[in-house]
Design a protein around this motif. Structure first.
Motif, PDB file in Angstrom:
ATOM      1  N   GLU A 123      -3.606  -3.495  -0.465  1.00  0.00           N
ATOM      2  CA  GLU A 123      -2.243  -2.956  -0.480  1.00  0.00           C
ATOM      3  C   GLU A 123      -2.218  -1.565  -1.106  1.00  0.00           C
ATOM      4  O   GLU A 123      -1.525  -0.656  -0.632  1.00  0.00           O
TER       5      GLU A 123
ATOM      6  N   HIS B  92      -3.659   1.003   1.271  1.00  0.00           N
ATOM      7  CA  HIS B  92      -2.685   1.279   2.330  1.00  0.00           C
ATOM      8  C   HIS B  92      -1.579   2.187   1.816  1.00  0.00           C
ATOM      9  O   HIS B  92      -1.137   3.113   2.508  1.00  0.00           O
TER      10      HIS B  92
ATOM     11  N   ASP C 136      -0.663   5.860   3.187  1.00  0.00           N
ATOM     12  CA  ASP C 136       0.698   6.113   3.656  1.00  0.00           C
ATOM     13  C   ASP C 136       1.266   7.368   2.993  1.00  0.00           C
ATOM     14  O   ASP C 136       1.935   8.175   3.641  1.00  0.00           O
TER      15      ASP C 136
END
Length: 316
Positions: A74, A77, A81
């Motif tokens: 997570e 990511h 992002d």
């Protein structure tokens, strides 16, 4: 407690934007950036030539700490992002922005890792420069030496730089009991403390940088030398009183500052007084020595470490 240490390298133009995006995420514990753009490189105003601070870096490492409870995938990511958002805003994050590094670190290691680079440094035959947190076992090999205890911080003078070591060693050899010494561009105060420990009766330590002045005062206090080392803020010798004279002046600063100091310091030295300068490299030595000769000094000693130079001159 353990934390995920997340690092990504981006182009200079994207670093501030990426940091702002990451800082907006919940649970991110601060954002750190390491890197110097060519536009930021300028001659330092204060202290010695800290050469690694004058070299531009090709990119910037942006790093954050996130609690261990978060999933590693997570986190990766989320950082990717953030990079995409910066790219969508029209900023080029650079070719290495996709290389997100994540490692689990212990909080105690995180807080104390920077200390690992500082260790006791023997200087000459009689001194050792040590961080204030050095343990007795760390200092056992140097039990016959005088210890200069320094709190490494934002001011220059941890003892690791060649110019500091050369100057401290020369001071240990030439300072005699009863001498008055002035240290121009004192930084952490390490050379002023060294002069006092090897016998100087009184030392005036001067720096233009208020951070350095504060650091030097703290280090003088730590070494128990408040009665002999007077730390002042000022530009070169502006902090001196007109009636103050010295047997020795030391200036471990930049070449151009040394050259500007030479004519100013001569009236402050007693007959036969010494001037010890450093902070410049071999290719700059002749210019310094020419300034010394032009203003009535004779070089009596040179020292070299790597490409760095220290020059001791006497007032004639």
């Amino acid at each position: 407690m353990r934390w995920w240490h997340v690092r990504v390298r981006v182009a200079h133009e994207a670093a501030d934007a990426l940091s702002a995006v990451l800082e907006s995420y919940p649970d991110v514990q601060g954002v750190q950036m390491e890197g110097i753009s060519p536009a930021e490189v300028r001659p330092p105003r204060f202290g010695e030539w800290f050469d690694e601070q004058l070299t531009p870096t090709p990119d910037v490492e942006v790093s954050v700490y996130v609690p261990e409870a978060h999933d590693r995938g997570e986190i990766e990511h989320r950082v990717r992002d953030a990079v995409d958002r910066v790219r969508e805003a029209g900023l080029d994050p650079g070719p290495r922005a996709s290389e997100v590094r994540v490692e689990l670190v212990d909080e105690s290691d995180w807080k104390n890792a920077w200390r690992e680079q500082y260790h006791p440094i023997p200087v000459g035959n009689s001194l050792v420069i040590a961080p204030v947190w050095a343990e007795p076992a760390d200092l056992e090999p140097y039990r016959d030496r005088r210890v200069i205890a320094i709190e490494p911080g934002m001011a220059f003078g941890t003892g690791h730089h060649q110019t500091t070591q050369m100057c401290a060693e020369i001071l240990a050899e030439v300072v005699r009991p009863g001498m008055r010494v002035v240290d121009v561009g004192t930084g952490t105060g390490v050379l002023a403390i060294a002069a006092a420990l090897v016998g100087a009766e009184r030392v005036v330590a001067i720096d233009l940088d208020p951070v350095a002045v504060s650091a030097a005062k703290d280090n003088v206090r730590t070494n128990g030398l408040e009665d002999r080392v007077d730390v002042r803020q000022g530009d070169l010798l502006a902090a001196l009183r007109p009636d103050e004279t010295f047997h020795l002046a030391v200036a471990n600063i930049l070449r151009d500052v040394v050259i500007a100091l030479v004519p100013q310091v001569r009236p402050c030295l007693v007959a036969g007084g010494l001037l010890l300068t450093s902070g410049y490299i071999e290719s700059q030595r002749e210019q310094v020595e020419q300034a010394l000769a032009d203003h009535g000094f004779s070089v009596v000693r040179r020292a070299h470490q790597d490409d760095w130079v220290s020059v001791l001159a006497v007032k004639i």
